[in-house]
Design an enzyme around this catalytic site. Structure first.
Site, PDB file in Angstrom:
ATOM      1  N   GLU A  44       0.842  -1.204   0.000  1.00 30.46           N
ATOM      2  CA  GLU A  44       0.000   0.000   0.000  1.00 30.46           C
ATOM      3  C   GLU A  44       0.874   1.250   0.000  1.00 30.46           C
ATOM      4  O   GLU A  44       0.608   2.213  -0.743  1.00 30.46           O
ATOM      5  CB  GLU A  44      -0.900   0.003   1.227  1.00 30.46           C
ATOM      6  CG  GLU A  44      -1.718   1.267   1.408  1.00 30.46           C
ATOM      7  CD  GLU A  44      -2.061   1.537   2.860  1.00 30.46           C
ATOM      8  OE1 GLU A  44      -2.412   2.681   3.171  1.00 30.46           O
ATOM      9  OE2 GLU A  44      -1.969   0.605   3.687  1.00 30.46           O
ATOM     10  N   ASP A  48       0.695   3.794  -3.173  1.00 31.02           N
ATOM     11  CA  ASP A  48       0.265   5.169  -2.956  1.00 31.02           C
ATOM     12  C   ASP A  48       1.161   6.134  -3.733  1.00 31.02           C
ATOM     13  O   ASP A  48       0.687   7.100  -4.349  1.00 31.02           O
ATOM     14  CB  ASP A  48       0.302   5.482  -1.460  1.00 31.02           C
ATOM     15  CG  ASP A  48      -0.017   6.937  -1.158  1.00 31.02           C
ATOM     16  OD1 ASP A  48      -1.147   7.363  -1.446  1.00 31.02           O
ATOM     17  OD2 ASP A  48       0.862   7.644  -0.631  1.00 31.02           O
ATOM     18  N   ASP A 116      -7.076   1.182   0.756  1.00 33.44           N
ATOM     19  CA  ASP A 116      -5.745   0.637   1.020  1.00 33.44           C
ATOM     20  C   ASP A 116      -5.413  -0.514   0.071  1.00 33.44           C
ATOM     21  O   ASP A 116      -4.300  -0.597  -0.469  1.00 33.44           O
ATOM     22  CB  ASP A 116      -5.658   0.135   2.462  1.00 33.44           C
ATOM     23  CG  ASP A 116      -5.651   1.255   3.480  1.00 33.44           C
ATOM     24  OD1 ASP A 116      -5.486   2.421   3.084  1.00 33.44           O
ATOM     25  OD2 ASP A 116      -5.830   0.962   4.682  1.00 33.44           O
ATOM     26  N   GLU A 119      -4.548   0.560  -3.460  1.00 32.87           N
ATOM     27  CA  GLU A 119      -3.169   1.045  -3.545  1.00 32.87           C
ATOM     28  C   GLU A 119      -2.180  -0.113  -3.506  1.00 32.87           C
ATOM     29  O   GLU A 119      -1.169  -0.106  -4.225  1.00 32.87           O
ATOM     30  CB  GLU A 119      -2.888   2.027  -2.411  1.00 32.87           C
ATOM     31  CG  GLU A 119      -3.633   3.345  -2.557  1.00 32.87           C
ATOM     32  CD  GLU A 119      -3.458   4.262  -1.371  1.00 32.87           C
ATOM     33  OE1 GLU A 119      -3.665   5.476  -1.526  1.00 32.87           O
ATOM     34  OE2 GLU A 119      -3.122   3.768  -0.266  1.00 32.87           O
TER      35      GLU A 119
END
Length: 223
Positions: A44, A48, A116, A119
Site C-alpha cells: 500500500e 500510494d 488501502d 493502492e
C-alpha cells in the site's frame, strides 16, 4: 498455507494486472486481521506513491491551470474515497482476505480498507510490470474521475479557510470529537469552529473526510 485462489488470479488478470508471483498478489489482498506474517501495508505504501505519480503526470500533461488547481485535483483523485470507489467498481471486496471477525464486522465494505487494498494492488503491479503498465492501469481505472468533475471545485476546507480570512475571522479550528469502532471500520466525528461565528460537526470513515464534511456543512450554514 493460504494460496491465491484460481478465481482471484483470473479476476486480477481479467482487469489487466500482471500476475506472475502468486505470493505477492496474495500479500496485496491480505488484511492484517488474518494474523498472516505478510499483509498489504508495505505494498500500500508503494502503491500510494505510484498512484500519485501517475495522476500527477496525467494532470501535468493534460490539464491547464496553476499549481494550486492541479494540487487540488490531485488530492481529490488520490484520496481514500476515490481509491475505494475504484476498488468497489473492480469488485475488490469479493477477493480481499480478512480475518473471520473483521469480515463479520463488515470490513469488506470499509472505505479505508478498500482504498488501502487498491493502492496495494498498484504496488504489486509496479513490482511485477514496472511503472509504465501500472500508470496505464491507473489512467484506465480512474478515467471517469479524470475526465469528470472530481477535484475541480474548491475543496471545502480551502473554501472555509478563505471565507474566514475574507471576513476577518480567525482561521477555522478542527477538533476530533469522537473516534469509535474497530480499527478496520473506525468512525470519526470532527467539529470545526470559527470563533464568534459558529460550529459544525460531521462524521465519516476517516478523520480527513470528517473534516472535509464538517467544513462543507459549516459553509452551507454560515458561508
Amino acid at each position: 498455507m493460504t494460496i491465491l485462489a484460481p478465481e482471484t488470479r483470473d479476476w486480477l488478470i481479467g482487469h489487466g494486472f500482471a500476475v506472475s508471483d502468486d505470493e505477492l498478489w496474495l500479500e496485496a489482498l491480505t488484511h492484517g486481521s488474518t494474523g498472516a506474517m505478510r499483509d498489504y501495508q508495505r505494498l500500500e505504501f508503494l502503491g500510494d506513491r505510484v498512484l500519485g505519480l501517475a495522476i500527477s503526470d496525467h494532470l501535468y500533461r493534460n490539464v491547464g491551470g496553476a499549481e494550486g488547481a492541479l494540487a487540488q485535483r490531485l488530492n481529490a483523485l488520490v484520496s481514500k474515497s476515490a481509491c475505494a470507489k475504484v476498488a468497489r467498481h473492480l469488485g475488490v471486496s469479493e477477493h480481499v482476505v480478512l480475518g473471520k471477525q473483521a469480515r463479520e464486522d463488515g470490513a469488506a465494505k470499509s472505505t479505508n480498507i478498500m482504498g488501502d487494498v487498491m493502492e496495494s494492488l498498484l504496488g504489486a503491479n509496479y513490482l511485477e510490470a514496472g511503472y509504465g503498465p501500472t500508470a496505464a492501469l491507473v489512467h484506465k481505472f480512474w478515467a471517469e474521475d479524470l475526465d469528470g468533475k472530481t477535484g475541480r471545485s474548491k475543496h471545502p476546507k480551502s473554501a472555509l479557510q478563505e471565507w474566514a480570512a475574507g471576513n476577518q475571522r480567525r482561521p477555522p479550528e478542527y477538533t476530533l470529537v469522537d473516534r469509535s469502532g474497530p480499527d478496520h471500520q473506525a468512525i470519526f466525528t470532527v467539529r470545526v469552529e470559527v470563533r464568534k461565528v459558529g460550529a459544525a460537526e460531521a462524521t465519516a470513515s476517516s478523520k480527513q473526510e470528517a473534516e472535509t464534511a464538517a467544513a462543507k456543512l459549516f459553509m452551507e450554514q454560515y458561508g
